[in-house]
Design a protein around this motif. Structure first.
Motif, PDB file in Angstrom:
ATOM      1  N   ASN A  42       0.809  -1.215   0.000  1.00 34.69           N
ATOM      2  CA  ASN A  42       0.000   0.000   0.000  1.00 34.69           C
ATOM      3  C   ASN A  42       0.843   1.266   0.000  1.00 34.69           C
ATOM      4  O   ASN A  42       0.345   2.345   0.320  1.00 34.69           O
ATOM      5  CB  ASN A  42      -0.951   0.019   1.202  1.00 34.69           C
ATOM      6  CG  ASN A  42      -0.214  -0.101   2.520  1.00 34.69           C
ATOM      7  OD1 ASN A  42       0.983   0.137   2.613  1.00 34.69           O
ATOM      8  ND2 ASN A  42      -0.939  -0.499   3.560  1.00 34.69           N
ATOM      9  N   ALA A 304      -5.040   0.970  -2.044  1.00 31.54           N
ATOM     10  CA  ALA A 304      -4.952   0.020  -0.939  1.00 31.54           C
ATOM     11  C   ALA A 304      -4.641   0.732   0.368  1.00 31.54           C
ATOM     12  O   ALA A 304      -5.117   0.327   1.442  1.00 31.54           O
ATOM     13  CB  ALA A 304      -3.891  -1.042  -1.240  1.00 31.54           C
ATOM     14  N   ALA A 307      -7.880   1.981   1.698  1.00 30.91           N
ATOM     15  CA  ALA A 307      -8.679   0.906   2.291  1.00 30.91           C
ATOM     16  C   ALA A 307      -8.107   0.439   3.623  1.00 30.91           C
ATOM     17  O   ALA A 307      -8.853  -0.016   4.492  1.00 30.91           O
ATOM     18  CB  ALA A 307      -8.755  -0.270   1.310  1.00 30.91           C
ATOM     19  N   ASP A 308      -6.774   0.519   3.807  1.00 30.16           N
ATOM     20  CA  ASP A 308      -6.139   0.060   5.042  1.00 30.16           C
ATOM     21  C   ASP A 308      -6.015   1.147   6.093  1.00 30.16           C
ATOM     22  O   ASP A 308      -5.418   0.908   7.153  1.00 30.16           O
ATOM     23  CB  ASP A 308      -4.738  -0.483   4.727  1.00 30.16           C
ATOM     24  CG  ASP A 308      -4.785  -1.708   3.838  1.00 30.16           C
ATOM     25  OD1 ASP A 308      -5.838  -2.349   3.784  1.00 30.16           O
ATOM     26  OD2 ASP A 308      -3.753  -2.017   3.191  1.00 30.16           O
ATOM     27  N   HIS A 315     -12.809   3.413   4.616  1.00 28.81           N
ATOM     28  CA  HIS A 315     -12.828   1.996   4.241  1.00 28.81           C
ATOM     29  C   HIS A 315     -13.744   1.675   3.069  1.00 28.81           C
ATOM     30  O   HIS A 315     -13.324   0.982   2.135  1.00 28.81           O
ATOM     31  CB  HIS A 315     -13.180   1.152   5.456  1.00 28.81           C
ATOM     32  CG  HIS A 315     -12.096   1.151   6.489  1.00 28.81           C
ATOM     33  ND1 HIS A 315     -12.242   0.513   7.707  1.00 28.81           N
ATOM     34  CD2 HIS A 315     -10.864   1.695   6.502  1.00 28.81           C
ATOM     35  CE1 HIS A 315     -11.131   0.688   8.419  1.00 28.81           C
ATOM     36  NE2 HIS A 315     -10.293   1.403   7.717  1.00 28.81           N
ATOM     37  N   PRO A 316     -15.016   2.117   3.059  1.00 26.94           N
ATOM     38  CA  PRO A 316     -15.887   1.734   1.931  1.00 26.94           C
ATOM     39  C   PRO A 316     -15.366   2.236   0.593  1.00 26.94           C
ATOM     40  O   PRO A 316     -15.349   1.493  -0.392  1.00 26.94           O
ATOM     41  CB  PRO A 316     -17.230   2.367   2.297  1.00 26.94           C
ATOM     42  CG  PRO A 316     -17.178   2.577   3.775  1.00 26.94           C
ATOM     43  CD  PRO A 316     -15.744   2.890   4.068  1.00 26.94           C
ATOM     44  N   ALA A 319     -12.111   0.325  -0.288  1.00 26.21           N
ATOM     45  CA  ALA A 319     -12.371  -1.068  -0.656  1.00 26.21           C
ATOM     46  C   ALA A 319     -12.951  -1.164  -2.062  1.00 26.21           C
ATOM     47  O   ALA A 319     -12.590  -2.059  -2.839  1.00 26.21           O
ATOM     48  CB  ALA A 319     -13.322  -1.697   0.359  1.00 26.21           C
ATOM     49  N   ARG A 320     -13.849  -0.246  -2.422  1.00 23.70           N
ATOM     50  CA  ARG A 320     -14.427  -0.282  -3.762  1.00 23.70           C
ATOM     51  C   ARG A 320     -13.382   0.056  -4.823  1.00 23.70           C
ATOM     52  O   ARG A 320     -13.366  -0.522  -5.916  1.00 23.70           O
ATOM     53  CB  ARG A 320     -15.605   0.688  -3.842  1.00 23.70           C
ATOM     54  CG  ARG A 320     -16.813   0.271  -3.005  1.00 23.70           C
ATOM     55  CD  ARG A 320     -18.010   1.150  -3.284  1.00 23.70           C
ATOM     56  NE  ARG A 320     -19.175   0.760  -2.480  1.00 23.70           N
ATOM     57  CZ  ARG A 320     -19.516   1.325  -1.340  1.00 23.70           C
ATOM     58  NH1 ARG A 320     -18.782   2.342  -0.855  1.00 23.70           N
ATOM     59  NH2 ARG A 320     -20.575   0.920  -0.661  1.00 23.70           N
ATOM     60  N   VAL A 322     -10.189  -0.548  -4.568  1.00 20.64           N
ATOM     61  CA  VAL A 322      -9.327  -1.734  -4.681  1.00 20.64           C
ATOM     62  C   VAL A 322      -9.974  -2.782  -5.575  1.00 20.64           C
ATOM     63  O   VAL A 322      -9.317  -3.403  -6.428  1.00 20.64           O
ATOM     64  CB  VAL A 322      -9.020  -2.304  -3.284  1.00 20.64           C
ATOM     65  CG1 VAL A 322      -8.358  -3.676  -3.391  1.00 20.64           C
ATOM     66  CG2 VAL A 322      -8.114  -1.356  -2.509  1.00 20.64           C
ATOM     67  N   LEU A 323     -11.268  -3.012  -5.411  1.00 24.01           N
ATOM     68  CA  LEU A 323     -11.971  -3.983  -6.250  1.00 24.01           C
ATOM     69  C   LEU A 323     -11.969  -3.562  -7.713  1.00 24.01           C
ATOM     70  O   LEU A 323     -11.798  -4.397  -8.615  1.00 24.01           O
ATOM     71  CB  LEU A 323     -13.410  -4.147  -5.757  1.00 24.01           C
ATOM     72  CG  LEU A 323     -13.593  -4.873  -4.421  1.00 24.01           C
ATOM     73  CD1 LEU A 323     -15.068  -4.868  -4.016  1.00 24.01           C
ATOM     74  CD2 LEU A 323     -13.080  -6.305  -4.506  1.00 24.01           C
ATOM     75  N   GLN A 359     -16.389   6.618  -7.692  1.00 21.67           N
ATOM     76  CA  GLN A 359     -15.792   6.360  -6.380  1.00 21.67           C
ATOM     77  C   GLN A 359     -14.749   7.410  -6.011  1.00 21.67           C
ATOM     78  O   GLN A 359     -14.631   7.790  -4.850  1.00 21.67           O
ATOM     79  CB  GLN A 359     -15.177   4.960  -6.351  1.00 21.67           C
ATOM     80  CG  GLN A 359     -16.187   3.833  -6.480  1.00 21.67           C
ATOM     81  CD  GLN A 359     -17.256   3.895  -5.398  1.00 21.67           C
ATOM     82  OE1 GLN A 359     -16.967   4.214  -4.244  1.00 21.67           O
ATOM     83  NE2 GLN A 359     -18.499   3.583  -5.775  1.00 21.67           N
TER      84      GLN A 359
END
Length: 474
Positions: A42, A304, A307-308, A315-316, A319-320, A322-323, A359
């Protein structure tokens, strides 16, 4: 000695001041916790900084359920029998002359039923060619003349093979001058001072000038170029080692700084048909947006980190993101493996791009101040993230440049840097030859020997055909 006193923190006097201080302290705690969570997945930290345990990969693979090692039905790889030449000595073995059962005479077969070859190294030494120069005196006028050393003989105490050995021990095997000095003593019984070894590297550097120029011209005219840079030390000064590579060549360049001037000097006048793959560093901003592709591996590490992060609000969104970054890689790999048609490949990535922008816009509003700027910069550079959609041959990542820089980083860690302009020129030129030889599938030692031999014996200078810009087709 006087102690340095720091001014004490002023305590809050009102409830509003207390709330403001708590808010600042919470932000500071979150920032420090995020720093503790930094790793190679990250951030830009190298994998070696993760420690022995390492970290789980960003995109973990599913377990196959198979045991480690060779699987049933795997054809093993065995060393082939060495052909019979001057390097092979044959020792035959025959059974006893009489049969152990009945005492009859044994008739030897013409071919061996088994061949066992043992490889070994010879005792390595050196040889010296002594060139004796004589004088002659005229018997009539008593004029004295003396012989001159031929131009095809090295005017130093090092020949072609020794010069190439010293240069490649540094450029290919990352050895310092002191280590090379010990190797010459231990393996060959040769005693040369560190100054003599450094001068030898300088002579090789001068001989590599046409090779380096050909490599640089080839890279600057290539249709797809990767570029990166890392720290470089000269004495007590911090400088930078730049790198640009194409499909067939790798060019290193040392520079005082990390600004656009150095990048322009490395890349030259970029042709309109060329595309450059880099990270988000601002030093490449002079390149047109439609000619630049940002590295998705760097982008994946950036999202990342979001998200971390310690703050729950990040976080949300992280995380999106990252996906979505993972979806870009998966879609590209499926298309390269023939599992997706080109139209499906483009359609999925266009949908992914729309979701990506949504996002990032949410992140600019919802994320903490530490990561809002990261989302804003990614949104500003959105066009440079998707340049690969217009050129299928353009790489998603800048991993090729980072892998090519790895050898220099190892060399930098194992030595004390350089102390002169001569040392900098030698590093950038020998590294360019070694890494270019890897991409061309050539032996660096044979290439370097041919260059040194041509310079000493005054023969035609060898330039590989792949480096001739006029014959290069991309």
């Amino acid at each position: 000695m006087t102690k340095k006193h720091t001014s004490p923190v002023t305590p809050p006097l009102t409830l509003e001041q207390a709330h403001e201080m708590i808010h600042k302290l919470m932000e500071r705690i979150a920032e420090l916790e995020d720093r503790l969570k930094q790793n190679s997945g990250n951030s830009s930290k190298p994998p070696s900084s993760d420690g022995p345990g390492g970290i789980p990969p960003a995109r973990p693979r599913k377990r196959s359920g198979k045991q480690r090692g060779a699987q049933p039905g795997h054809q093993g790889q065995r060393r082939q029998r060495h052909p019979q030449d001057e390097r092979v000595s044959v020792t035959p073995y025959f059974p006893a002359a009489e049969c152990a059962c009945c005492g009859g005479n044994m008739l030897n077969h013409t071919k061996p039923h088994r061949v066992h070859q043992v490889f070994d190294l010879p005792e390595v030494s050196y040889f010296v060619t002594e060139h004796q120069l004589f004088r002659a005196t005229c018997t009539r006028c008593i004029n004295t003349d003396e012989a001159m050393l031929p131009d095809t003989v090295s005017h130093t105490q090092m020949g072609t093979n020794l010069l190439s050995y010293i240069a490649l021990q540094s450029g290919q095997f990352h050895q310092s001058i002191s280590q090379i000095q010990r190797q010459l003593q231990q393996h060959f019984g040769l005693h040369f001072s560190r100054g003599a070894i450094s001068e030898a590297q300088g002579r090789v550097s001068a001989m590599l000038t046409p090779t380096y120029q050909a490599i640089k011209q080839q890279v600057q005219s290539a249709p797809h170029i990767h570029a990166d840079e890392t720290r470089h030390q000269r004495g007590g000064e911090r400088r930078w080692m730049w790198l640009a590579l194409s499909k067939v060549a790798v060019c290193f360049m040392t520079a005082f700084g990390r600004g656009q001037d150095a990048a322009r000097r490395l890349l030259g006048e970029l042709p309109e048909t060329s595309a450059l793959v880099t990270d988000q560093y601002a030093g490449y901003r002079f390149v047109a947006t439609e000619q630049r592709q940002l590295c998705w591996a760097h982008v994946a590490r950036n999202v990342a980190a979001i998200a971390d992060s310690s703050e729950q609000v990040n976080h949300p969104v992280g995380a999106r993101l990252v996906l979505l970054a993972d979806m870009v890689f998966r879609t590209r790999h499926r298309w390269e493996n023939g599992k997706l048609k080109h139209e499906q490949y483009l359609r999925r990535l266009r949908r992914c791009r729309q979701s990506w922008r949504v996002q990032l816009e949410r992140g600019m509003m919802l994320c903490s101040s530490r990561y809002r700027g990261r989302c804003r910069f990614l949104l500003q550079d959105d066009d440079m993230l998707w340049t690969f959609l217009t050129d299928d041959r353009l790489a998603l990542t800048n991993n090729e440049a980072e892998r090519a820089l790895r050898g220099y980083v190892l060399w930098r860690k194992g030595s004390y840097g350089v102390w002169s302009q001569r040392g900098e020129l030698f590093r950038q030129r020998i590294l360019s030859l070694v890494e270019t030889a890897k991409r061309l599938g050539r032996c660096p030692q044979q290439w370097l020997r041919s260059v040194i031999r041509a310079c000493i014996e005054k023969t035609d200078y060898p330039i590989p055909e792949e480096l001739c810009v006029s014959s290069h087709s991309g």
